[in-house]
Scaffold this motif. Structure first.
Motif, PDB file in Angstrom:
ATOM      1  N   ASN A 126       0.853  -1.183   0.000  1.00 46.00           N
ATOM      2  CA  ASN A 126       0.000   0.000   0.000  1.00 46.00           C
ATOM      3  C   ASN A 126       0.898   1.245   0.000  1.00 46.00           C
ATOM      4  O   ASN A 126       1.877   1.312   0.747  1.00 46.00           O
ATOM      5  N   VAL A 127       0.565   2.224  -0.839  1.00 49.71           N
ATOM      6  CA  VAL A 127       1.354   3.464  -0.878  1.00 49.71           C
ATOM      7  C   VAL A 127       1.190   4.209   0.440  1.00 49.71           C
ATOM      8  O   VAL A 127       0.081   4.555   0.847  1.00 49.71           O
ATOM      9  N   ALA A 128       2.297   4.448   1.132  1.00 46.71           N
ATOM     10  CA  ALA A 128       2.259   5.094   2.440  1.00 46.71           C
ATOM     11  C   ALA A 128       2.793   6.521   2.404  1.00 46.71           C
ATOM     12  O   ALA A 128       2.383   7.362   3.199  1.00 46.71           O
ATOM     13  N   ALA A 129       3.709   6.823   1.506  1.00 41.19           N
ATOM     14  CA  ALA A 129       4.278   8.178   1.422  1.00 41.19           C
ATOM     15  C   ALA A 129       4.877   8.375   0.038  1.00 41.19           C
ATOM     16  O   ALA A 129       5.420   7.440  -0.555  1.00 41.19           O
ATOM     17  N   THR A 130       4.768   9.601  -0.480  1.00 37.38           N
ATOM     18  CA  THR A 130       5.331   9.936  -1.783  1.00 37.38           C
ATOM     19  C   THR A 130       6.196  11.185  -1.651  1.00 37.38           C
ATOM     20  O   THR A 130       5.794  12.159  -1.024  1.00 37.38           O
ATOM     21  N   TYR A 131       7.396  11.133  -2.233  1.00 36.70           N
ATOM     22  CA  TYR A 131       8.323  12.254  -2.192  1.00 36.70           C
ATOM     23  C   TYR A 131       8.615  12.687  -3.629  1.00 36.70           C
ATOM     24  O   TYR A 131       9.257  11.962  -4.390  1.00 36.70           O
ATOM     25  N   SER A 132       8.136  13.860  -4.002  1.00 36.18           N
ATOM     26  CA  SER A 132       8.314  14.347  -5.369  1.00 36.18           C
ATOM     27  C   SER A 132       9.747  14.808  -5.591  1.00 36.18           C
ATOM     28  O   SER A 132      10.555  14.879  -4.655  1.00 36.18           O
ATOM     29  N   SER A 133      10.062  15.154  -6.826  1.00 36.46           N
ATOM     30  CA  SER A 133      11.416  15.596  -7.165  1.00 36.46           C
ATOM     31  C   SER A 133      11.817  16.865  -6.416  1.00 36.46           C
ATOM     32  O   SER A 133      13.008  17.144  -6.258  1.00 36.46           O
ATOM     33  N   SER A 134      10.841  17.629  -5.944  1.00 37.38           N
ATOM     34  CA  SER A 134      11.162  18.851  -5.203  1.00 37.38           C
ATOM     35  C   SER A 134      11.867  18.550  -3.883  1.00 37.38           C
ATOM     36  O   SER A 134      12.493  19.428  -3.291  1.00 37.38           O
ATOM     37  N   GLU A 135      11.760  17.311  -3.402  1.00 35.98           N
ATOM     38  CA  GLU A 135      12.455  16.917  -2.178  1.00 35.98           C
ATOM     39  C   GLU A 135      13.948  16.688  -2.414  1.00 35.98           C
ATOM     40  O   GLU A 135      14.737  16.682  -1.474  1.00 35.98           O
ATOM     41  N   PHE A 136      14.326  16.474  -3.670  1.00 33.04           N
ATOM     42  CA  PHE A 136      15.719  16.158  -3.979  1.00 33.04           C
ATOM     43  C   PHE A 136      16.464  17.441  -4.352  1.00 33.04           C
ATOM     44  O   PHE A 136      16.236  18.021  -5.405  1.00 33.04           O
ATOM     45  N   LYS A 137      17.347  17.853  -3.475  1.00 41.75           N
ATOM     46  CA  LYS A 137      18.040  19.127  -3.629  1.00 41.75           C
ATOM     47  C   LYS A 137      19.396  18.942  -4.300  1.00 41.75           C
ATOM     48  O   LYS A 137      20.029  17.884  -4.191  1.00 41.75           O
ATOM     49  N   LEU A 138      19.849  19.987  -4.966  1.00 39.24           N
ATOM     50  CA  LEU A 138      21.150  19.966  -5.607  1.00 39.24           C
ATOM     51  C   LEU A 138      22.253  20.049  -4.557  1.00 39.24           C
ATOM     52  O   LEU A 138      22.302  20.974  -3.757  1.00 39.24           O
ATOM     53  N   LEU A 139      23.128  19.053  -4.539  1.00 36.45           N
ATOM     54  CA  LEU A 139      24.271  19.016  -3.633  1.00 36.45           C
ATOM     55  C   LEU A 139      25.530  19.199  -4.477  1.00 36.45           C
ATOM     56  O   LEU A 139      25.807  18.403  -5.381  1.00 36.45           O
ATOM     57  N   GLU A 140      26.284  20.253  -4.187  1.00 39.59           N
ATOM     58  CA  GLU A 140      27.468  20.550  -4.986  1.00 39.59           C
ATOM     59  C   GLU A 140      28.610  19.592  -4.682  1.00 39.59           C
ATOM     60  O   GLU A 140      28.655  18.958  -3.627  1.00 39.59           O
ATOM     61  N   GLU A 141      29.516  19.513  -5.617  1.00 40.18           N
ATOM     62  CA  GLU A 141      30.676  18.623  -5.513  1.00 40.18           C
ATOM     63  C   GLU A 141      31.439  18.880  -4.226  1.00 40.18           C
ATOM     64  O   GLU A 141      31.707  20.012  -3.847  1.00 40.18           O
ATOM     65  N   ARG A 142      31.775  17.782  -3.539  1.00 37.93           N
ATOM     66  CA  ARG A 142      32.542  17.903  -2.300  1.00 37.93           C
ATOM     67  C   ARG A 142      33.272  16.588  -2.046  1.00 37.93           C
ATOM     68  O   ARG A 142      32.678  15.518  -2.097  1.00 37.93           O
ATOM     69  N   GLY A 143      34.568  16.678  -1.755  1.00 36.74           N
ATOM     70  CA  GLY A 143      35.352  15.482  -1.484  1.00 36.74           C
ATOM     71  C   GLY A 143      35.347  14.548  -2.681  1.00 36.74           C
ATOM     72  O   GLY A 143      35.639  14.937  -3.812  1.00 36.74           O
ATOM     73  N   LEU A 144      34.969  13.295  -2.429  1.00 35.22           N
ATOM     74  CA  LEU A 144      34.941  12.289  -3.494  1.00 35.22           C
ATOM     75  C   LEU A 144      33.596  12.250  -4.212  1.00 35.22           C
ATOM     76  O   LEU A 144      33.421  11.475  -5.149  1.00 35.22           O
ATOM     77  N   LYS A 145      32.660  13.086  -3.784  1.00 32.09           N
ATOM     78  CA  LYS A 145      31.332  13.097  -4.387  1.00 32.09           C
ATOM     79  C   LYS A 145      31.186  14.281  -5.335  1.00 32.09           C
ATOM     80  O   LYS A 145      31.480  15.417  -4.954  1.00 32.09           O
ATOM     81  N   GLY A 146      30.718  14.023  -6.544  1.00 29.28           N
ATOM     82  CA  GLY A 146      30.490  15.090  -7.496  1.00 29.28           C
ATOM     83  C   GLY A 146      29.130  15.730  -7.305  1.00 29.28           C
ATOM     84  O   GLY A 146      28.429  15.452  -6.327  1.00 29.28           O
ATOM     85  N   ASN A 147      28.720  16.603  -8.232  1.00 24.74           N
ATOM     86  CA  ASN A 147      27.388  17.196  -8.177  1.00 24.74           C
ATOM     87  C   ASN A 147      26.345  16.085  -8.208  1.00 24.74           C
ATOM     88  O   ASN A 147      26.461  15.113  -8.960  1.00 24.74           O
ATOM     89  N   ARG A 148      25.297  16.267  -7.429  1.00 25.63           N
ATOM     90  CA  ARG A 148      24.290  15.219  -7.315  1.00 25.63           C
ATOM     91  C   ARG A 148      23.002  15.794  -6.760  1.00 25.63           C
ATOM     92  O   ARG A 148      22.997  16.898  -6.194  1.00 25.63           O
ATOM     93  N   LEU A 149      21.924  15.031  -6.903  1.00 30.53           N
ATOM     94  CA  LEU A 149      20.659  15.358  -6.262  1.00 30.53           C
ATOM     95  C   LEU A 149      20.522  14.450  -5.050  1.00 30.53           C
ATOM     96  O   LEU A 149      20.846  13.257  -5.126  1.00 30.53           O
ATOM     97  N   GLY A 150      20.030  14.990  -3.945  1.00 28.58           N
ATOM     98  CA  GLY A 150      19.957  14.171  -2.743  1.00 28.58           C
ATOM     99  C   GLY A 150      18.775  14.511  -1.859  1.00 28.58           C
ATOM    100  O   GLY A 150      18.267  15.634  -1.865  1.00 28.58           O
ATOM    101  N   ALA A 151      18.334  13.510  -1.102  1.00 26.66           N
ATOM    102  CA  ALA A 151      17.262  13.686  -0.120  1.00 26.66           C
ATOM    103  C   ALA A 151      17.447  12.678   0.997  1.00 26.66           C
ATOM    104  O   ALA A 151      18.042  11.606   0.798  1.00 26.66           O
ATOM    105  N   LYS A 152      16.944  13.025   2.183  1.00 26.64           N
ATOM    106  CA  LYS A 152      16.951  12.105   3.315  1.00 26.64           C
ATOM    107  C   LYS A 152      15.516  11.908   3.783  1.00 26.64           C
ATOM    108  O   LYS A 152      14.818  12.880   4.077  1.00 26.64           O
TER     109      LYS A 152
END
Length: 299
Positions: free
Chosen positions: A113-139
């Motif tokens: 059963n669908v319990a929760a939905t997270y749209s693309s607006s939840e995924f924020k732009l995270l700039e390159e840092r350390g070993l990680k490049g530019n990416r979209l992320g959410a928690k």
């Protein structure tokens, strides 16, 4: 001693009102997914505290997503243990060759059963840092309800997001900022939204409350957020205001919160008990706080 415990509990309760996990919750239009189609998906088991990477390609599109995503999208599908308490699920989608897969995430209970939905607006732009490049992320902070062995996480993209692009900072600007120098006057990079990409997922323990396995229509969501896809899009985004849901809460739900608060207090997990009390009050329940104050003050 009783007064000290009670005062501390009230202080924690007041602080919880501005908890980021509650302030960032977003209401989106609910979707329906046929359970028989979900049963045919190969769900990947996710171990705790270990990053799992999933490759997504246009050649692996799933036709069943077209009814709610507007397009047949490749999917990342995960099965997550639900008997470990509250979960923090970190999801990232890295930029690859000036393309990025823009995620939408759906959480399902043990019965699909669908319990929760997270749209693309939840995924924020995270700039390159350390070993990680530019990416979209959410928690995502999720608390599975009792009597569930697993919950499920489905990630896909939508036609609406594929029609847009995202502007990301040029690597030279990122490097200059990281080294404390003036960023050069060069243009940012336009990144296309794609059916190809990767999803990185990591599951940890947490203290949030988003109950998976209870009817979704009992929650009252008050957030008004701009549903802007990540970064700067070429198209204008539409502001989606979520309306509060007013629904009667049944006795089983109240009993669940009462028992959960007592269990947390007995385990001396005051923070979790307070989280439960505040979530219960969002539903209009008063008994859980009475139980909390009575039992904390009596210890």
């Amino acid at each position: 001693m009783k007064k000290t415990l009670l005062s501390t509990a009230i202080l924690f309760a007041n602080l919880f009102v501005v908890s980021p996990s509650m302030a960032n919750s977003t209401a989106v239009k609910p979707i329906h997914i046929n359970s028989s189609e979900l049963a045919q998906i190969q769900w990947q088991d996710i171990p705790f505290s270990q990053t799992v990477k999933t490759n997504l390609t246009a050649s692996k599109k799933q036709a069943f997503t077209a009814s709610f995503a507007g397009i047949a999208s490749p999917v990342a599908a995960y099965r997550i243990p639900a008997n470990q308490g509250t979960l923090e699920i970190e999801i990232e989608s890295p930029v690859m060759d000036r393309n990025v897969f823009v995620p939408t995430a759906v959480v399902l209970d043990s019965n699909f059963n669908v319990a929760a939905t997270y749209s693309s607006s939840e995924f924020k732009l995270l700039e390159e840092r350390g070993l990680k490049g530019n990416r979209l992320g959410a928690k995502l902070n999720l608390t599975p309800a009792s009597n569930q062995e697993y919950i499920y996480l489905l990630i896909y993209t939508t036609q609406q997001d594929l029609d847009k692009t995202t502007m990301m900072p040029h690597p030279a600007k990122v490097y200059a900022k990281a080294t404390g120098k003036q960023p050069p006057a060069i243009s940012d990079i336009e990144v296309a939204h794609s059916l190809n990409g990767q999803i990185h997922i990591n599951v940890l323990g947490s203290d949030g409350t988003k109950f998976i396995g209870l009817p979704t229509d009992i929650f009252s969501l008050n957030s008004n957020k701009v549903a802007t896809p990540v970064g700067q899009s070429r198209q204008n985004s539409v502001k989606e205001n979520s309306n509060a849901i007013n629904a009667a809460v049944d006795k089983d739900t109240e009993a669940y919160f009462n028992q959960a608060v007592m269990k947390a207090i007995k385990a001396k997990d005051i923070n979790k008990a307070l989280n439960l009390v505040n979530e219960a009050e969002k539903l209009g329940l008063k008994t859980p706080r009475k139980i909390f104050l009575k039992n904390v003050s009596s210890n």
